[in-house]
Design a protein around this motif. Structure first.
Motif, PDB file in Angstrom:
ATOM      1  N   PRO A 108       0.833  -1.207   0.000  1.00 26.70           N
ATOM      2  CA  PRO A 108       0.000   0.000   0.000  1.00 26.70           C
ATOM      3  C   PRO A 108       0.873   1.265   0.000  1.00 26.70           C
ATOM      4  O   PRO A 108       1.847   1.353   0.736  1.00 26.70           O
ATOM      5  CB  PRO A 108      -0.799  -0.118   1.301  1.00 26.70           C
ATOM      6  CG  PRO A 108      -0.839  -1.588   1.569  1.00 26.70           C
ATOM      7  CD  PRO A 108       0.499  -2.109   1.103  1.00 26.70           C
ATOM      8  N   GLY A 109       0.528   2.193  -0.842  1.00 25.29           N
ATOM      9  CA  GLY A 109       1.294   3.433  -0.960  1.00 25.29           C
ATOM     10  C   GLY A 109       2.439   3.347  -1.955  1.00 25.29           C
ATOM     11  O   GLY A 109       2.970   4.357  -2.384  1.00 25.29           O
ATOM     12  N   LEU A 110       2.840   2.125  -2.307  1.00 22.19           N
ATOM     13  CA  LEU A 110       3.939   1.945  -3.255  1.00 22.19           C
ATOM     14  C   LEU A 110       3.515   1.170  -4.506  1.00 22.19           C
ATOM     15  O   LEU A 110       4.126   1.287  -5.551  1.00 22.19           O
ATOM     16  CB  LEU A 110       5.115   1.213  -2.595  1.00 22.19           C
ATOM     17  CG  LEU A 110       5.825   1.965  -1.474  1.00 22.19           C
ATOM     18  CD1 LEU A 110       6.896   1.089  -0.836  1.00 22.19           C
ATOM     19  CD2 LEU A 110       6.449   3.257  -1.988  1.00 22.19           C
ATOM     20  N   GLY A 111       2.487   0.346  -4.379  1.00 24.74           N
ATOM     21  CA  GLY A 111       2.009  -0.424  -5.525  1.00 24.74           C
ATOM     22  C   GLY A 111       2.743  -1.743  -5.686  1.00 24.74           C
ATOM     23  O   GLY A 111       3.368  -2.253  -4.750  1.00 24.74           O
ATOM     24  N   ASN A 112       2.662  -2.305  -6.904  1.00 26.16           N
ATOM     25  CA  ASN A 112       3.351  -3.567  -7.193  1.00 26.16           C
ATOM     26  C   ASN A 112       4.847  -3.375  -6.987  1.00 26.16           C
ATOM     27  O   ASN A 112       5.432  -2.441  -7.531  1.00 26.16           O
ATOM     28  CB  ASN A 112       3.093  -4.006  -8.641  1.00 26.16           C
ATOM     29  CG  ASN A 112       1.652  -4.393  -8.870  1.00 26.16           C
ATOM     30  OD1 ASN A 112       0.971  -4.858  -7.963  1.00 26.16           O
ATOM     31  ND2 ASN A 112       1.173  -4.194 -10.088  1.00 26.16           N
ATOM     32  N   SER A 113       5.444  -4.262  -6.194  1.00 25.97           N
ATOM     33  CA  SER A 113       6.841  -4.094  -5.806  1.00 25.97           C
ATOM     34  C   SER A 113       7.633  -5.383  -5.970  1.00 25.97           C
ATOM     35  O   SER A 113       7.112  -6.474  -5.744  1.00 25.97           O
ATOM     36  CB  SER A 113       6.927  -3.637  -4.343  1.00 25.97           C
ATOM     37  OG  SER A 113       6.248  -2.408  -4.169  1.00 25.97           O
ATOM     38  N   ILE A 114       8.894  -5.218  -6.349  1.00 24.13           N
ATOM     39  CA  ILE A 114       9.821  -6.340  -6.481  1.00 24.13           C
ATOM     40  C   ILE A 114      11.007  -6.058  -5.584  1.00 24.13           C
ATOM     41  O   ILE A 114      11.649  -5.008  -5.695  1.00 24.13           O
ATOM     42  CB  ILE A 114      10.298  -6.491  -7.942  1.00 24.13           C
ATOM     43  CG1 ILE A 114       9.108  -6.734  -8.868  1.00 24.13           C
ATOM     44  CG2 ILE A 114      11.323  -7.615  -8.050  1.00 24.13           C
ATOM     45  CD1 ILE A 114       9.468  -6.724 -10.343  1.00 24.13           C
ATOM     46  N   ASP A 130       4.106  -1.966 -13.363  1.00 28.08           N
ATOM     47  CA  ASP A 130       2.912  -2.419 -14.072  1.00 28.08           C
ATOM     48  C   ASP A 130       2.567  -3.828 -13.604  1.00 28.08           C
ATOM     49  O   ASP A 130       3.387  -4.506 -12.982  1.00 28.08           O
ATOM     50  CB  ASP A 130       3.168  -2.451 -15.584  1.00 28.08           C
ATOM     51  CG  ASP A 130       2.648  -1.214 -16.296  1.00 28.08           C
ATOM     52  OD1 ASP A 130       1.802  -0.499 -15.724  1.00 28.08           O
ATOM     53  OD2 ASP A 130       3.088  -0.964 -17.425  1.00 28.08           O
ATOM     54  N   ASP A 131       1.370  -4.278 -13.936  1.00 27.35           N
ATOM     55  CA  ASP A 131       0.937  -5.617 -13.531  1.00 27.35           C
ATOM     56  C   ASP A 131       1.774  -6.732 -14.154  1.00 27.35           C
ATOM     57  O   ASP A 131       1.916  -7.801 -13.569  1.00 27.35           O
ATOM     58  CB  ASP A 131      -0.532  -5.835 -13.887  1.00 27.35           C
ATOM     59  CG  ASP A 131      -1.452  -4.973 -13.034  1.00 27.35           C
ATOM     60  OD1 ASP A 131      -1.050  -4.597 -11.908  1.00 27.35           O
ATOM     61  OD2 ASP A 131      -2.565  -4.672 -13.488  1.00 27.35           O
ATOM     62  N   LEU A 132       2.335  -6.502 -15.323  1.00 35.78           N
ATOM     63  CA  LEU A 132       3.127  -7.524 -15.987  1.00 35.78           C
ATOM     64  C   LEU A 132       4.554  -7.496 -15.437  1.00 35.78           C
ATOM     65  O   LEU A 132       5.311  -6.563 -15.696  1.00 35.78           O
ATOM     66  CB  LEU A 132       3.136  -7.305 -17.504  1.00 35.78           C
ATOM     67  CG  LEU A 132       3.876  -8.345 -18.323  1.00 35.78           C
ATOM     68  CD1 LEU A 132       3.274  -9.740 -18.106  1.00 35.78           C
ATOM     69  CD2 LEU A 132       3.837  -7.975 -19.798  1.00 35.78           C
ATOM     70  N   VAL A 150       7.390   0.227 -15.816  1.00 34.66           N
ATOM     71  CA  VAL A 150       6.892   1.212 -14.856  1.00 34.66           C
ATOM     72  C   VAL A 150       5.396   1.424 -15.021  1.00 34.66           C
ATOM     73  O   VAL A 150       4.894   1.518 -16.142  1.00 34.66           O
ATOM     74  CB  VAL A 150       7.621   2.562 -15.049  1.00 34.66           C
ATOM     75  CG1 VAL A 150       7.036   3.640 -14.142  1.00 34.66           C
ATOM     76  CG2 VAL A 150       9.100   2.409 -14.794  1.00 34.66           C
ATOM     77  N   GLY A 151       4.701   1.522 -13.888  1.00 35.53           N
ATOM     78  CA  GLY A 151       3.283   1.885 -13.896  1.00 35.53           C
ATOM     79  C   GLY A 151       3.142   3.386 -14.000  1.00 35.53           C
ATOM     80  O   GLY A 151       4.107   4.132 -13.900  1.00 35.53           O
ATOM     81  N   ASN A 152       1.904   3.851 -14.200  1.00 30.91           N
ATOM     82  CA  ASN A 152       1.711   5.291 -14.329  1.00 30.91           C
ATOM     83  C   ASN A 152       1.453   5.939 -12.975  1.00 30.91           C
ATOM     84  O   ASN A 152       1.083   5.283 -12.012  1.00 30.91           O
ATOM     85  CB  ASN A 152       0.587   5.616 -15.318  1.00 30.91           C
ATOM     86  CG  ASN A 152      -0.776   5.218 -14.810  1.00 30.91           C
ATOM     87  OD1 ASN A 152      -0.954   4.175 -14.203  1.00 30.91           O
ATOM     88  ND2 ASN A 152      -1.741   6.066 -15.061  1.00 30.91           N
ATOM     89  N   ASP A 153       1.688   7.236 -12.936  1.00 25.28           N
ATOM     90  CA  ASP A 153       1.399   8.039 -11.760  1.00 25.28           C
ATOM     91  C   ASP A 153      -0.093   8.333 -11.774  1.00 25.28           C
ATOM     92  O   ASP A 153      -0.681   8.588 -12.816  1.00 25.28           O
ATOM     93  CB  ASP A 153       2.208   9.335 -11.831  1.00 25.28           C
ATOM     94  CG  ASP A 153       2.073  10.181 -10.584  1.00 25.28           C
ATOM     95  OD1 ASP A 153       1.489   9.707  -9.595  1.00 25.28           O
ATOM     96  OD2 ASP A 153       2.554  11.323 -10.598  1.00 25.28           O
ATOM     97  N   SER A 154      -0.714   8.294 -10.617  1.00 25.50           N
ATOM     98  CA  SER A 154      -2.162   8.498 -10.557  1.00 25.50           C
ATOM     99  C   SER A 154      -2.577   9.910 -10.964  1.00 25.50           C
ATOM    100  O   SER A 154      -3.716  10.133 -11.333  1.00 25.50           O
ATOM    101  CB  SER A 154      -2.673   8.189  -9.146  1.00 25.50           C
ATOM    102  OG  SER A 154      -2.047   9.042  -8.214  1.00 25.50           O
ATOM    103  N   ASN A 155      -1.650  10.862 -10.910  1.00 25.14           N
ATOM    104  CA  ASN A 155      -2.000  12.245 -11.224  1.00 25.14           C
ATOM    105  C   ASN A 155      -2.021  12.549 -12.718  1.00 25.14           C
ATOM    106  O   ASN A 155      -2.669  13.461 -13.158  1.00 25.14           O
ATOM    107  CB  ASN A 155      -1.036  13.213 -10.528  1.00 25.14           C
ATOM    108  CG  ASN A 155      -1.145  13.097  -9.020  1.00 25.14           C
ATOM    109  OD1 ASN A 155      -2.203  12.780  -8.507  1.00 25.14           O
ATOM    110  ND2 ASN A 155      -0.050  13.328  -8.328  1.00 25.14           N
TER     111      ASN A 155
END
Length: 181
Positions: A108-114, A130-132, A150-155
């Motif tokens: 939470p707050g960081l998203g998908n993480s490795i 990203d999910d992939l 990289v996933g996108n920024d919510s803004n």
């Protein structure tokens, strides 16, 4: 990132059972090296020996710094354990050093993480992926290996990688460890 999320991240890093499971996977996986952690660190170098020499995980610019953030309106401060690197959405995320993928999770707050373990309680964490995801837990990865995008920024529609380095189990400023731009 709030204190609860920081604790969740610290729990993942400090989960000894999980670390022991990953170590047993490391012992079984070693297709390339067939060596102990000590031998591995001697060959690839420790995180400490690579300070200031690590390549950036994405091509971009830092838009949010590591460390204390002060909210003047609320008169509060929080510790930010990551740097946020703005880049094109979908940019490839590359490892900054050899290691073992020890955890793939949603924080939470960081998203998908490795989380990649580099031995000696050293780790790098790549968040807002990203999910992939291109890797799996227990997988050995070379330096400069693409682990996902990289996933996108919510803004807006730009990409933002949230990147952290943990040296001896403590979050350190990644900017000090990356090659100067």
């Amino acid at each position: 990132i709030n204190k609860k999320n920081q604790r969740n991240l610290a729990n993942i890093l400090n989960n000894k059972n999980h670390i022991e499971q990953i170590q047993s996977k490391v012992d079984r996986i070693k297709p390339k090296y067939f060596m102990t952690e000590k031998e591995y660190l001697k060959e690839v170098g420790s995180l400490k020996r690579n300070k200031g020499k690590l390549e950036w995980p994405v091509n971009g610019k830092i838009i949010k710094k590591f460390g204390k953030e002060i909210n003047k309106e609320l008169r509060t401060s929080t510790e930010n354990p990551v740097i946020e690197i703005e880049c094109a959405k979908g940019s490839p995320v590359m490892t900054v050093m050899d290691g073992i993928v020890s955890n793939i999770t949603f924080i939470p707050g960081l998203g998908n993480s490795i989380l990649i373990n580099h031995g000696n309680d050293d780790a790098t964490i790549y968040s807002n992926m990203d999910d992939l995801i291109y890797v799996s837990e227990g997988q050995y990865v070379d330096n400069n290996f693409q682990i996902g995008t990289v996933g996108n920024d919510s803004n807006d529609n730009k990409g933002v990688l949230k990147f952290s380095i943990w040296y001896k189990g403590v979050a350190v400023n990644p900017k000090n460890w990356l090659v100067k731009k």
